[in-house]
Motif scaffolding. Structure first.
Motif: not given
Length: 102
Positions: A83-97
């Motif tokens: 969202l903040m244009e820091l990356t073009d990787q759109k996938e969400p981060y995995p949930e933290r255990k």
């Protein structure tokens, strides 16, 4: 005098970087909303704010609070860095255990 400074000199000095950065952030947030065919009012209701406040977020009139960035990322199925244009990787981060505390 800033009025006499050329655009390229202003860019080199970093005077315009923040302005362009804010515009890009708002464009990405707006585009994701429009991709879902949602109105600003619908997004505002989702975020528990007024349409005017949400409109100000999209226009860059006010800074988007970190809590809102997180909610936007979750809703759009992406991550805050995207969202903040820091990356073009759109996938969400995995949930933290979840940790077990003793």
């Amino acid at each position: 005098d800033l009025a006499e400074m050329s655009l390229s000199k202003a860019k080199k000095r970093g005077l315009l970087y923040h302005c362009f950065e804010v515009i890009n952030l708002q464009i990405r947030v707006r585009n994701l909303r429009e991709d879902k065919d949602m109105t600003q009012k619908q997004m505002a209701d989702l975020l528990c704010c007024s349409q005017r406040v949400y409109s100000n977020y999209e226009r860059g009139e006010v800074d988007i609070p970190s809590k809102v960035w997180v909610e936007l990322a979750k809703f759009h199925g992406t991550n805050v860095d995207y969202l903040m244009e820091l990356t073009d990787q759109k996938e969400p981060y995995p949930e933290r255990k979840k940790r077990k505390y003793i």
